[in-house]
Scaffold this motif. Structure first.
Motif, PDB file in Angstrom:
ATOM      1  N   SER A 242       0.825  -1.219   0.000  1.00 61.84           N
ATOM      2  CA  SER A 242       0.000   0.000   0.000  1.00 61.84           C
ATOM      3  C   SER A 242       0.854   1.262   0.000  1.00 61.84           C
ATOM      4  O   SER A 242       0.458   2.287  -0.563  1.00 61.84           O
ATOM      5  N   SER A 243       2.025   1.195   0.624  1.00 64.12           N
ATOM      6  CA  SER A 243       2.895   2.378   0.686  1.00 64.12           C
ATOM      7  C   SER A 243       3.484   2.725  -0.684  1.00 64.12           C
ATOM      8  O   SER A 243       3.952   3.842  -0.889  1.00 64.12           O
ATOM      9  N   TYR A 244       3.473   1.763  -1.596  1.00 66.17           N
ATOM     10  CA  TYR A 244       4.042   1.970  -2.932  1.00 66.17           C
ATOM     11  C   TYR A 244       2.952   2.082  -4.007  1.00 66.17           C
ATOM     12  O   TYR A 244       3.253   2.144  -5.195  1.00 66.17           O
ATOM     13  N   TRP A 245       1.685   2.076  -3.582  1.00 63.31           N
ATOM     14  CA  TRP A 245       0.556   2.023  -4.520  1.00 63.31           C
ATOM     15  C   TRP A 245       0.060   3.417  -4.880  1.00 63.31           C
ATOM     16  O   TRP A 245       0.008   4.310  -4.032  1.00 63.31           O
ATOM     17  N   GLN A 246      -0.285   3.609  -6.151  1.00 60.54           N
ATOM     18  CA  GLN A 246      -0.890   4.860  -6.622  1.00 60.54           C
ATOM     19  C   GLN A 246      -2.347   4.603  -7.002  1.00 60.54           C
ATOM     20  O   GLN A 246      -2.678   3.532  -7.527  1.00 60.54           O
ATOM     21  N   THR A 247      -3.204   5.576  -6.748  1.00 63.24           N
ATOM     22  CA  THR A 247      -4.634   5.440  -7.055  1.00 63.24           C
ATOM     23  C   THR A 247      -4.836   5.010  -8.507  1.00 63.24           C
ATOM     24  O   THR A 247      -4.225   5.558  -9.423  1.00 63.24           O
ATOM     25  N   GLY A 248      -5.693   4.007  -8.686  1.00 60.85           N
ATOM     26  CA  GLY A 248      -6.012   3.517 -10.034  1.00 60.85           C
ATOM     27  C   GLY A 248      -5.096   2.426 -10.537  1.00 60.85           C
ATOM     28  O   GLY A 248      -5.346   1.826 -11.590  1.00 60.85           O
ATOM     29  N   GLU A 249      -4.040   2.151  -9.794  1.00 54.71           N
ATOM     30  CA  GLU A 249      -3.047   1.153 -10.218  1.00 54.71           C
ATOM     31  C   GLU A 249      -3.509  -0.259  -9.829  1.00 54.71           C
ATOM     32  O   GLU A 249      -4.099  -0.462  -8.768  1.00 54.71           O
TER      33      GLU A 249
END
Length: 393
Positions: A242-249
């Motif tokens: 989650s710390s490396y996640w971007q919205t929509g990815e």
């Protein structure tokens, strides 16, 4: 005249720094808006406090400047903190991936930090709101709900926005902005994912089921457990990504992280040719999960012998490359850490002092340094606090 130091925030970084400075002979006051000190410490690790990790390296931290944390982590290591824990005879154990937890209670870590403060005669002002801070060439003036505090040096250790129920606020970022220091945009990190409705309706029925997985995006991969919840996805593997996640990815989930197609998966199918796929796969995955995958039309409800060699490979690919686009995260309410914070380019990596504002320091989670799950953020608190305290020698 004795130097007066005010530390804003009685969490991990603030308490540790206060104890170190008090024992050097400084006049230290810690102010905090809460009723008691170390509130986040007490909540952490299910009340057992995952106080550090055996494998501390800079690569386990996120920051716009990935090199910033190296100096502090090198000067006060996990072994230094473990030595302090041993001095207080606090029993602890190692869990997965080098994580260290108290055998008994997180309260032992808080008690240790408070005793270190008592050795240095540190003063505490709890249930005290900081309303404003200003500086002239001589001193800082802190306007609080309990009156004016004048201080030679100020250390901001206010933490981030995660766990707002514990009284976490944005005051640390506001202070940085007041002194014209950049703040990297903040967001929730180490946080569960929520899911879009059609997918959630199916997967929420699996709430409470945990499976070992490998979860990845374009940047990084984590191998650990995934937990299905009534809101979406959680568990260590999800919190990490989650710390490396971007919205929509999209994220990819490998449900068979330790099984190769030729050596483990294909022989399983061959040995159970007359079973239906659901019963065959139930030997290696929870049956309710397979039923959910059938409901999502990801797995067919056939017998194993009906599968062609290509369909066998496709089934394996489906189970090892399950792609999901999360709806979002649960936000600060359940986040373990705040990503972003006071920009590291504005601070000295050696002393944590603001380059533009002498005698003003920022330590711990308020800084744009965020660690992985597993004791890394506590170690950053100890290391950055130590670096700051050493600057006063």
């Amino acid at each position: 005249m004795q130097t007066k130091i005010t530390i804003v925030g009685a969490g991990a970084a603030g308490l540790f720094c206060a104890g170190l400075l008090g024992q050097k002979g400084y006049d230290v006051t810690v102010i905090d808006n809460g009723k008691k000190v170390g509130r986040k410490i007490l909540m952490s690790g299910g009340g057992k406090c995952n106080f550090t990790n055996l494998n501390i390296e800079a690569k386990h931290y996120l920051s716009q400047n990935p090199h910033f944390c190296k100096s502090a982590l090198k000067r006060y290591t996990q072994w230094d903190f473990i030595h302090l824990v041993n001095q207080y005879h606090i029993a602890y154990h190692e869990k997965d991936h080098g994580q260290l937890f108290c055998d008994d209670s997180a309260q032992q870590i808080v008690n240790m930090l408070v005793k270190e403060c008592q050795k240095g005669g540190v003063s505490f002002m709890l249930q005290t709101q900081l309303n404003d801070i200003e500086s002239d060439t001589e001193k800082f003036k802190l306007h609080t709900s309990k009156g004016l505090i004048e201080s030679d040096k100020v250390i901001i250790a206010t933490g981030g926005l995660s766990m707002p129920a514990l009284g976490m606020t944005s005051v640390g970022y506001k202070i940085a902005e007041k002194f014209d220091l950049p703040v990297v945009a903040v967001k929730a990190g180490l946080v569960p994912f929520t899911l879009h409705k059609p997918l959630l309706e199916v997967l929420s029925t699996l709430s409470g089921i945990s499976v070992p997985v490998e979860v990845s995006n374009s940047k990084i991969c984590f191998k650990d457990n995934l937990l299905f919840t009534h809101r979406g996805l959680s568990g260590p593997a999800i919190l990490q990504i989650s710390s490396y996640w971007q919205t929509g990815e999209a994220i990819k989930i490998n449900l068979l992280p330790d099984r190769q197609f030729e050596t483990e998966f294909k022989p399983l199918l061959e040995a159970n040719r007359n079973q239906n796929i659901k019963n065959c796969l139930a030997q290696i995955l929870p049956k309710r999960l397979i039923e959910a995958l059938i409901q999502l039309n990801l797995v067919s409800d056939l017998t194993v012998k009906q599968l062609t060699p290509k369909q066998q490979q496709n089934l394996y690919d489906t189970l090892t490359q399950w792609s999901i686009v999360p709806n979002g995260t649960e936000g600060y309410r359940t986040a373990e850490v705040t990503l972003g914070g006071v920009g590291t380019d504005a601070l000295s990596s050696k002393t944590m002092e603001a380059k533009k504002q002498p005698n003003l320091y920022f330590i711990g989670e308020v800084v744009d340094v965020s660690g992985w799950l597993g004791g890394y953020n506590f170690q950053w608190a100890w290391s950055s606090a130590f670096a700051c305290a050493q600057a006063f020698d």
